[in-house]
Design a protein around this motif. Structure first.
Motif, PDB file in Angstrom:
ATOM      1  N   SER A  50      -4.700  11.795  -9.388  1.00  0.00           N
ATOM      2  CA  SER A  50      -5.295  11.402 -10.655  1.00  0.00           C
ATOM      3  C   SER A  50      -5.003  12.492 -11.660  1.00  0.00           C
ATOM      4  N   GLU A  51      -5.267  12.209 -12.933  1.00  0.00           N
ATOM      5  CA  GLU A  51      -4.984  13.216 -13.934  1.00  0.00           C
ATOM      6  C   GLU A  51      -5.954  14.379 -13.775  1.00  0.00           C
TER       7      GLU A  51
ATOM      8  N   LEU B 109       4.188  12.106  -8.724  1.00  0.00           N
ATOM      9  CA  LEU B 109       3.970  10.789  -9.290  1.00  0.00           C
ATOM     10  C   LEU B 109       5.147   9.865  -8.987  1.00  0.00           C
ATOM     11  N   THR B 110       4.930   8.596  -9.157  1.00  0.00           N
ATOM     12  CA  THR B 110       6.042   7.651  -9.154  1.00  0.00           C
ATOM     13  C   THR B 110       6.635   7.628 -10.561  1.00  0.00           C
TER      14      THR B 110
ATOM     15  N   LEU C 143       4.139   5.723 -17.779  1.00  0.00           N
ATOM     16  CA  LEU C 143       2.872   5.336 -18.417  1.00  0.00           C
ATOM     17  C   LEU C 143       2.165   6.548 -19.018  1.00  0.00           C
ATOM     18  N   ARG C 144       2.128   7.641 -18.259  1.00  0.00           N
ATOM     19  CA  ARG C 144       1.448   8.837 -18.756  1.00  0.00           C
ATOM     20  C   ARG C 144       2.212   9.458 -19.925  1.00  0.00           C
TER      21      ARG C 144
ATOM     22  N   GLN D 279      -1.349   9.702  -4.465  1.00  0.00           N
ATOM     23  CA  GLN D 279      -1.136   9.558  -5.893  1.00  0.00           C
ATOM     24  C   GLN D 279      -2.214  10.324  -6.635  1.00  0.00           C
TER      25      GLN D 279
ATOM     26  N   GLU E 280       4.413   5.518 -12.889  1.00  0.00           N
ATOM     27  CA  GLU E 280       3.207   6.206 -13.335  1.00  0.00           C
ATOM     28  C   GLU E 280       3.554   7.275 -14.360  1.00  0.00           C
TER      29      GLU E 280
ATOM     30  N   ARG F 216       9.306  13.223  -7.942  1.00  0.00           N
ATOM     31  CA  ARG F 216       9.056  11.839  -8.357  1.00  0.00           C
ATOM     32  C   ARG F 216       9.469  10.900  -7.232  1.00  0.00           C
ATOM     33  N   ASP F 217       8.610   9.972  -6.927  1.00  0.00           N
ATOM     34  CA  ASP F 217       8.882   9.006  -5.855  1.00  0.00           C
ATOM     35  C   ASP F 217       9.252   9.699  -4.550  1.00  0.00           C
TER      36      ASP F 217
END
Length: 905
Positions: free
Chosen positions: A193-194, A25-26, A32-33, A191, A29, A122-123
């Protein structure tokens, strides 16, 4: 072609054609999660709120006694005195509240530092984050020794085994496999999705082999995985497995303190009852009799001790955390000062834990990096790496992972880029076909590659020299020639690997790497240099009476070389794991005192050595970083885990975690342990000494038929000095400069031993005698009038306050005289002195306060007399210190139990 092995490189997931995401993920993101799904953690135990903490303080015996005193003043009709008394009560309560809240905040900060961590992508970068920050959709890397931080689906694995006994009860580790591949799936997006959580049907079934569950432990291998459930949504959370409800057990020092407080309270209650009855029988005034009894009870009760202990240990752990030493068990802080043996690993503790290629050797050529560096320093032209040696480094790189984690493979990759750059010997375009991992019966690994311009397969192998010569089918003479060179390199402290190569026709590969026809290329010598600060740290340990013992799995010659560089005694030779296995306990006990180097030791042998040292009466601190070190870390008196390179299981088994993997951090921890115990003893001596005159002035005047000298308000005023002095001034005192040149204290030494009790009592009784003399002489020389008793009380109280400050001053530095210690006054003590003198001035010269304290405004002559008597008390305290120092040195000289309490460590 075996895809599971191929995935060992952690190549991009798209390259192996799975339906899984290719990157993590970034940060945006993930935030947010995290906000949406909450932190990845179990519910914490309910923290004590400020209101609850205040309620606990109000319910303490000291507060209840003071309330009772206030009620009696109200019954007597002295409302002003009652209200002022209650005002003082809340000031003292406020001080106690701030101190306890500060201690709890420190412990809570330590708990946050101790949280598990995870390697997440991450990133597009692999970073180390708190496990609580993981969210569904994160990509993480798991390695041997890690505790799985969340429920995950395995994307790629390499020889992955996980201990799931805490969930399933199954004792044996479970071999894992990556998630089922779907060749028909289209290329996934970058990216993710959950993902859905793990289906109930998958748990504890064959399908679960492609999942790993929160709380389980990686026992071998590596993996890349996708987080699918966190926190209470994980398998661990759903079954409610949590340690939040388990209360920590009291430490021996806490138990000892609780026992002392209990006995003191019982004694105080008995004395207070007896005094109340005696006063009533002699005076007939039951209200003043009860007031006198309550005053004595307040004077006797050492309510400071539990606060002092918790604050010292909590703040000691917090101070260690600022030095990058994390305390997972608070009790270990004071026990560190008793350590007599440090069992240390070589790699990462004594050495830098950064491997570099030092030498290359073949039958026809050799290369030494140090010689090359010397040429560079003298600005001479550095000859390129000889052609005869190119193959060693070329195939060593091919036998390593393209994205290595192992320090030796990282060193080989770095050397390859540095020495082979611009040549045709680096093969980024070759495709991995197969790999053969290390096995217990073959300590070598081989990787099979397909070259774009060749039909046959290329095999690169590296491993233990004895395994490589076995793969090459050498005769005895060739083996002897290679092993002589291995021994020579090992004597210089190098880790030695052999390198070989082979070719194989394109087709079905053999099951064993031994079936290839290998050609020997040469040896690689890798060096993990000794840290620059280690020799001095070893000398400091030896000066402090602490033995440093090396326990390593390395070759004997390597161990001896590193020991000599570090300054560890190597004169008595080396004991190998094989020799250790042949020794019975009696022989080991005989060899133990003179042996400082143990090599080729297995994890179970480390545990045996720890227990052997303990059986010999030593206090053992041990370092470790691996899964198999956990039993020895748990068994040691102080287990020390290496935080930067250590596994999660090692961190959990240890009492101390070094966030910086170096020896100086370990020595820092010992130094702080000695400081905590030394300052605790100083504070306890002060508490004992200061309570003796208070108790004496509460009892003896009544027995002599004199008016009460001390009333509750006076004792409360003294508490304003005593409480901060115990919990702030003594805690902030630096370690005595010579404390690290004293032997470690005996493990059996108690906090409240004979020395502490006698020093406190002698100081206290001397002060009590002076105060009674001042009070009695003042009453006898002054004319009998209404102010005589108030003058005597005023003068005695001024002396008591000044002498209390002298008591703090003397006990801050036991091993220094007045003239030398005055240069090293700590800042909290200066603040206490100023605040006490200001408060005393207010009590003496503000009319309302003067009436409350039943004082008379003193004359300048009275103040001079008080200062002179306080000076006499200071001389008495110093005399007691010097006499006690002389007694201890004479009685304990030359003995191990002769740890000098006068210079506490």
């Amino acid at each position: 072609m075996k895809d599971a092995r191929q995935a060992k490189d952690f190549a991009p997931i798209a390259a192996v054609d799975t339906a899984m995401p290719v990157t993590g993920l970034t940060e945006a993101e993930a935030r947010l999660r995290l906000a949406k799904g909450g932190a990845n953690e179990m519910p914490e135990p309910v923290q004590r709120s400020m209101l609850r903490l205040a309620g606990e303080l109000i319910s303490e015996p000291m507060f209840l006694l003071l309330l009772a005193c206030g009620a009696i003043y109200m019954v007597l009709g002295d409302w002003q005195e009652a209200m002022m008394l209650q005002g003082f009560v809340f000031v003292v309560l406020g001080i106690s509240f701030v101190q306890r809240h500060r201690s709890e905040q420190s412990i809570r900060a330590l708990r946050d530092l101790a949280s598990p961590r995870a390697m997440a992508e991450r990133d597009g970068k692999l970073i180390n984050i708190l496990a609580s920050e993981l969210v569904v959709g994160d990509l993480i890397v798991l390695s041997e020794g890690d505790r799985v931080p969340a429920d995950v689906q395995l994307i790629s694995v390499s020889n992955l085994s996980i201990d799931e006994s805490m969930l399933s009860g199954e004792a044996l580790p479970v071999m894992k496999q990556c998630a089922v591949r779907n060749a028909q799936t289209s290329q996934p997006s970058s990216q993710p999705s959950e993902p859905e959580s793990i289906p109930e049907s998958a748990q504890y079934s064959d399908q679960s082999r492609s999942y790993a569950y929160a709380g389980t432990m990686v026992t071998s291998g590596t993996a890349r995985a996708l987080v699918v459930a966190t926190g209470t949504q994980s398998a661990l959370g759903r079954i409610g497995l949590s340690l939040a409800g388990i209360a920590p057990a009291l430490t021996p020092v806490q138990q000892e303190t609780a026992q002392v407080v209990k006995y003191a309270a019982m004694t105080g209650l008995a004395l207070a009852t007896a005094l109340t009855i005696l006063y009533w029988m002699t005076s007939g005034d039951w209200l003043h009799s009860v007031l006198a009894g309550l005053t004595l009870a307040i004077a006797v009760l050492p309510e400071e001790l539990p606060l002092v202990l918790s604050l010292f240990l909590g703040l000691g752990a917090w101070r260690l955390a600022r030095e990058q030493v994390l305390t997972r068990q608070i009790s270990a802080v004071e026990l560190l000062g008793a350590a007599t043996v440090l069992c240390v690993d070589k790699t990462g503790t004594l050495t830098t834990n950064h491997m570099t290629v030092r030498r290359l050797w073949s039958f026809v050529a050799a290369y030494d990096a140090n010689q090359a560096a010397t040429q560079a320093a003298t600005q001479l032209a550095i000859a390129p790496l000889q052609e005869e040696l190119h193959g060693i480094l070329e195939y060593a790189v091919l036998a390593s992972h393209r994205r290595p984690f192992d320090p030796m493979e990282l060193a080989i990759a770095e050397a390859g880029q540095r020495l082979l750059s611009g040549t045709e010997h680096l093969h980024s375009d070759w495709d991995l076909v197969e790999d053969y991992p290390l096995a217990p019966d073959m300590l070598a690994m081989s990787r099979v590659w397909q070259s774009p311009d060749r039909r046959e397969l290329m095999i690169a192998s590296k491993g233990a020299p004895e395994a490589i010569v076995d793969l090459c089918h050498f005769d005895a003479a060739q083996v002897d020639a290679v092993m002589r060179q291995v021994l020579a390199m090992a004597r210089d402290g190098l880790r030695v690997l052999g390198v070989a190569c082979a070719t194989f026709p394109n087709g079905e590969l053999p099951d064993k790497q031994h079936d290839f026809h290998f050609s020997f290329l040469g040896l690689i010598g890798l060096e993990d240099p000794v840290r620059a600060d280690v020799p001095q740290a070893i000398r400091d340990c030896q000066a402090a009476g602490i033995r440093v013992v090396m326990l390593t799995g390395d070759h004997p010659a390597t161990a001896v070389s590193i020991a000599k560089q570090a300054g560890i005694n190597s004169e008595s030779g080396v004991i190998s794991g094989a020799e250790l296995a042949e020794m019975d306990e009696e022989i080991l006990a005989l060899r133990l005192p003179a042996s400082h180097i143990y090599c080729r030791v297995q994890p179970e042998q480390k545990l045996r050595l720890v227990r052997a040292f303990q059986a010999a009466g030593e206090v053992v601190a041990m370092t470790g970083d691996g899964v198999n070190d956990a039993p020895a870390l748990r068994a040691a008196d102080i287990g020390v885990a290496m935080g930067a390179r250590g596994t999660e299981v090692a961190r959990e088994a240890a009492a101390i975690v070094l966030l910086r993997d170096d020896f100086s951090s370990l020595l820092t921890a010992v130094r702080y342990g000695r400081r905590v115990f030394a300052n605790l003893r100083k504070a306890i001596v002060f508490v004992i000494a200061v309570h003796v005159p208070i108790v004496g002035l509460s009892i003896i005047p009544v027995l002599m038929g004199w008016p009460m000298v001390l009333m509750p308000v006076h004792i409360l005023f003294l508490q304003l000095i005593i409480d901060p002095a115990c919990s702030i001034v003594f805690e902030a005192q630096p370690l005595d400069p010579d404390a690290m040149t004293q032997p470690s204290r005996p493990k059996t030494q108690k906090l409240f031993d004979r020395f502490v009790l006698m020093r406190g009592l002698w100081q206290g009784f001397g002060l009590m005698g002076l105060l009674l003399l001042v009070y009695g002489v003042t009453r006898s020389v002054l004319p009998i009038d209404a102010q005589r008793d108030q003058l005597a009380r005023t003068l005695s109280f001024v002396v008591l306050v000044l002498a209390n400050l002298a008591l703090i001053y003397v006990n801050l530095r036991w091993s220094r005289g007045v003239r030398r210690s005055i240069k090293r006054l700590n800042f909290p003590f200066v603040c206490i002195v100023i605040a006490s003198l200001v408060a005393l001035g207010l009590a003496l010269y503000v009319p309302a306060l003067t009436r409350l304290f039943a004082f008379t405004e003193p004359t300048p002559v009275m103040l001079l007399i008080a200062m002179a008597v306080a000076g006499i008390s200071l001389i008495w305290f110093e005399l007691i210190n010097n006499l006690r120092v002389h007694y201890l040195v004479e009685s304990q000289q030359g003995a191990r139990e002769g740890y000098s309490d006068s210079k506490p460590a």
